[in-house]
Write a protein that holds these residues in place. Structure first.
Motif, short mmCIF file in Angstrom:
data_model
loop_
_atom_site.label_atom_id
_atom_site.label_comp_id
_atom_site.label_asym_id
_atom_site.label_seq_id
_atom_site.Cartn_x
_atom_site.Cartn_y
_atom_site.Cartn_z
N ALA A 1 10.56 15.24 -0.14
CA ALA A 1 9.92 14.22 -1.25
C ALA A 1 8.86 12.94 -0.79
CB ALA A 1 10.45 13.03 -2.06
N THR A 2 9.19 13.16 1.10
CA THR A 2 8.45 12.43 2.37
C THR A 2 7.32 13.19 2.48
OG1 THR A 2 10.72 11.50 2.61
CG2 THR A 2 9.33 11.06 4.02
N ARG A 3 6.07 12.28 2.76
CA ARG A 3 5.31 13.36 2.98
C ARG A 3 4.90 13.29 4.52
NH1 ARG A 3 0.06 9.53 1.90
NH2 ARG A 3 0.97 9.76 -0.10
N ILE B 1 8.92 14.40 9.60
CA ILE B 1 9.20 13.32 9.55
C ILE B 1 10.11 12.14 10.05
CG2 ILE B 1 8.15 14.12 6.82
CD1 ILE B 1 11.93 13.34 6.64
N HIS B 2 10.16 10.76 10.28
CA HIS B 2 10.54 9.66 10.37
C HIS B 2 11.81 9.46 9.98
CE1 HIS B 2 6.51 8.84 11.91
NE2 HIS B 2 6.85 8.59 12.89
N THR B 3 12.85 9.69 10.48
CA THR B 3 14.26 9.40 9.79
C THR B 3 14.86 8.58 10.31
OG1 THR B 3 15.73 11.20 10.98
CG2 THR B 3 14.40 11.95 9.05
N LEU B 4 15.65 7.10 9.63
CA LEU B 4 16.55 6.72 10.50
C LEU B 4 17.72 5.83 8.89
CD1 LEU B 4 17.21 4.29 12.25
CD2 LEU B 4 15.45 2.73 10.62
N GLY B 5 18.77 5.67 9.22
CA GLY B 5 19.74 5.82 8.47
C GLY B 5 21.11 5.42 9.23
N GLY C 1 1.07 -0.71 0.03
CA GLY C 1 0.00 0.17 -0.12
C GLY C 1 0.69 1.22 0.26
N LYS C 2 2.27 1.14 0.05
CA LYS C 2 3.23 2.04 0.45
C LYS C 2 3.63 2.76 -1.35
CE LYS C 2 3.31 1.94 4.77
NZ LYS C 2 4.54 1.85 5.50
N THR C 3 3.34 3.73 -0.92
CA THR C 3 4.56 5.38 -2.53
C THR C 3 5.70 5.05 -2.43
OG1 THR C 3 2.68 5.68 -3.65
CG2 THR C 3 4.65 6.86 -4.03
N VAL C 4 6.54 4.05 -2.87
CA VAL C 4 8.18 4.71 -2.37
C VAL C 4 9.09 5.30 -3.92
CG1 VAL C 4 10.19 3.12 -1.76
CG2 VAL C 4 8.59 2.61 -0.95
N ALA C 5 9.71 6.91 -3.05
CA ALA C 5 10.37 6.81 -3.92
C ALA C 5 12.60 6.97 -3.56
CB ALA C 5 10.33 8.61 -3.30
N VAL C 6 12.81 6.31 -4.39
CA VAL C 6 14.33 6.08 -4.70
C VAL C 6 15.02 6.88 -5.01
CG1 VAL C 6 15.85 4.48 -5.15
CG2 VAL C 6 14.49 4.42 -4.44
N VAL C 7 15.18 8.39 -3.88
CA VAL C 7 16.49 9.00 -4.56
C VAL C 7 17.88 8.62 -4.69
CG1 VAL C 7 17.18 11.39 -3.98
CG2 VAL C 7 15.31 10.61 -3.75
N LEU D 1 2.78 13.40 -8.36
CA LEU D 1 3.11 11.96 -8.91
C LEU D 1 1.73 11.67 -7.09
CD1 LEU D 1 6.08 10.70 -10.52
CD2 LEU D 1 3.46 10.68 -11.46
N THR D 2 2.00 11.89 -5.87
CA THR D 2 0.97 11.78 -4.93
C THR D 2 -0.12 12.52 -4.96
OG1 THR D 2 2.73 12.14 -3.68
CG2 THR D 2 3.81 10.52 -4.30
N GLY D 3 -0.55 13.35 -4.84
CA GLY D 3 -2.11 14.18 -5.41
C GLY D 3 -1.11 15.28 -4.11
N GLY D 4 0.08 15.90 -4.74
CA GLY D 4 0.18 16.45 -3.34
C GLY D 4 0.73 16.20 -2.09
N LEU D 5 0.87 15.16 -1.48
CA LEU D 5 1.07 14.97 -0.58
C LEU D 5 2.51 14.17 -0.37
CD1 LEU D 5 -1.96 12.19 0.48
CD2 LEU D 5 -1.31 14.81 1.20
N GLY D 6 3.45 14.18 -1.24
CA GLY D 6 4.79 13.33 -1.36
C GLY D 6 4.15 11.25 -0.61
N ALA D 7 6.10 10.48 -1.05
CA ALA D 7 5.76 9.30 -1.00
C ALA D 7 6.01 9.01 0.80
CB ALA D 7 7.06 8.87 -1.42
#
Length: 340
Positions: free
Chosen positions: A253-255, A281-285, A165-171, A228-234
């Motif tokens: 790009a993150t909603r 947003i949540h961040t992890l890396g 159900g998710k939209t994923v964007a890869v930079v 591409l995401t209805g104005g929300l972001g991925a």
């Protein structure tokens, strides 16, 4: 043995190095079957990291040649895949799934160097994973990818909470970005947007599961993702480059409430606190805990359910490693495999 040494930026040589020996009872000596050049190896090659007669390489597969007296999980003759970070896989941090921050963590690239014929692997039981048997030759590139880029891309997708159900964007359309596309697909993402300007890499991204391609960068790239995401972001965004532009593009790009997984080595990135604060947003890396994922990734490859080996587009013998570095630096190759 023969091995790669970087004397200084742009000066890569293949020369004689001492054969590795067992030092600690938890060590193993691995005779390497294949190794490769990583995008992160280009940092010292370009002078961004210091290099002074630095042994190179941190991705590796091969056959165990010798083990220390306390090694129990792998044995002589096993074909193994190893993580690019040494870990005991037993400490509290490892057990929580963050083996790259193990209390015994050691970066293979800094002290061991696997662009060589053999390597000493400390904490072998915690770092190496044996394959179910001796692999067919055509599986070697895929298994090698699991040592770093596949595991890193997979971690990035997991950190970004890619899923049904998710939209994923890869930079980023390098090897790690492409592996993040593969991972997002395997994790069940509904839509996968690959940000790429290179036709060959776009084609591979499509092969691995990308549903959309965005060529724009920076603010234009953010606007396209929003469109591409209805104005929300991925819902989920992977940052796999490590530059200021790419990181801020990923944040934008993150909603709101979405997840950003960042694995690009970001030496010069300065994150504006106020922008991150209001992004919500949540961040992890960070360095990927590849060891967490290795057993499952090896099985997926063994069962031929995924083929990450396609990310290698240039194969060279170890002696031609300097040409491999040059090809990747000039973007004539996405990822170079070195054979013996």
């Amino acid at each position: 043995m023969r091995g790669v040494v970087m004397y200084t930026a742009g000066d890569v040589r293949v020369e004689e190095r001492d054969d590795p020996k067992i030092v600690e009872p938890t060590d193993a000596i691995v005779k390497l079957t294949a190794t490769c050049i990583c995008g992160s190896d280009l940092w010292p090659y370009r002078g961004i990291e210091p290099a002074d007669h630095q042994v190179m390489g941190h991705e590796y597969v091969g056959v165990v040649e010798e083990v220390g007296s306390e090694v129990k999980n792998v044995k002589v003759g096993d074909f193994v895949v190893g993580s690019f970070v040494i870990s005991d896989n037993t400490c509290e941090i490892c057990q929580a799934g963050f083996q790259s921050k193990c209390v015994h963590a050691e970066f293979v690239a800094q002290t061991i160097g696997t662009q060589a014929e053999k390597a000493r692997i400390p904490h072998a039981d915690g770092t190496l994973v044996a394959t179910p048997g001796q692999p067919d030759p055509e599986l070697i590139p895929a298994l090698l990818a699991a040592s770093d880029v596949l595991g890193t891309g997979w971690y990035a997708a997991v950190a970004a909470e890619a899923g049904p159900g998710k939209t994923v964007a890869v930079v980023g359309d390098g090897a790690v970005g492409l592996m993040a596309v593969l991972a997002a697909k395997q994790l069940g993402a509904e839509r996968i947007i690959a940000m790429s300007r290179h036709p060959e890499r776009q084609k591979l991204a499509r092969y691995y599961g990308a549903t959309d391609i965005v060529e724009e960068r920076g603010d234009e790239g953010i606007a396209k993702i929003k469109e591409l995401t209805g104005g929300l972001g991925a819902h989920s965004v992977v940052e796999a480059v490590g530059t200021q532009e790419s990181f801020m593009q990923a944040v934008g790009a993150t909603r709101g409430g979405g997840h950003l997984g960042y694995v690009g080595v970001n030496y010069d990135v300065k994150i504006p606190g106020i922008e991150l604060f209001f992004a919500g947003i949540h961040t992890l890396g960070g360095p990927a805990p590849v060891r967490r994922f290795l057993p499952d990734l090896i099985q997926l490859i063994w069962d031929r359910k995924i083929d990450p080996g396609k990310v290698f587009d240039l194969t060279l013998p170890l002696e031609q490693a300097p040409e491999g570095y040059k090809a990747m630096d000039e973007r004539r190759a996405t990822k170079v495999i070195l054979t013996f």
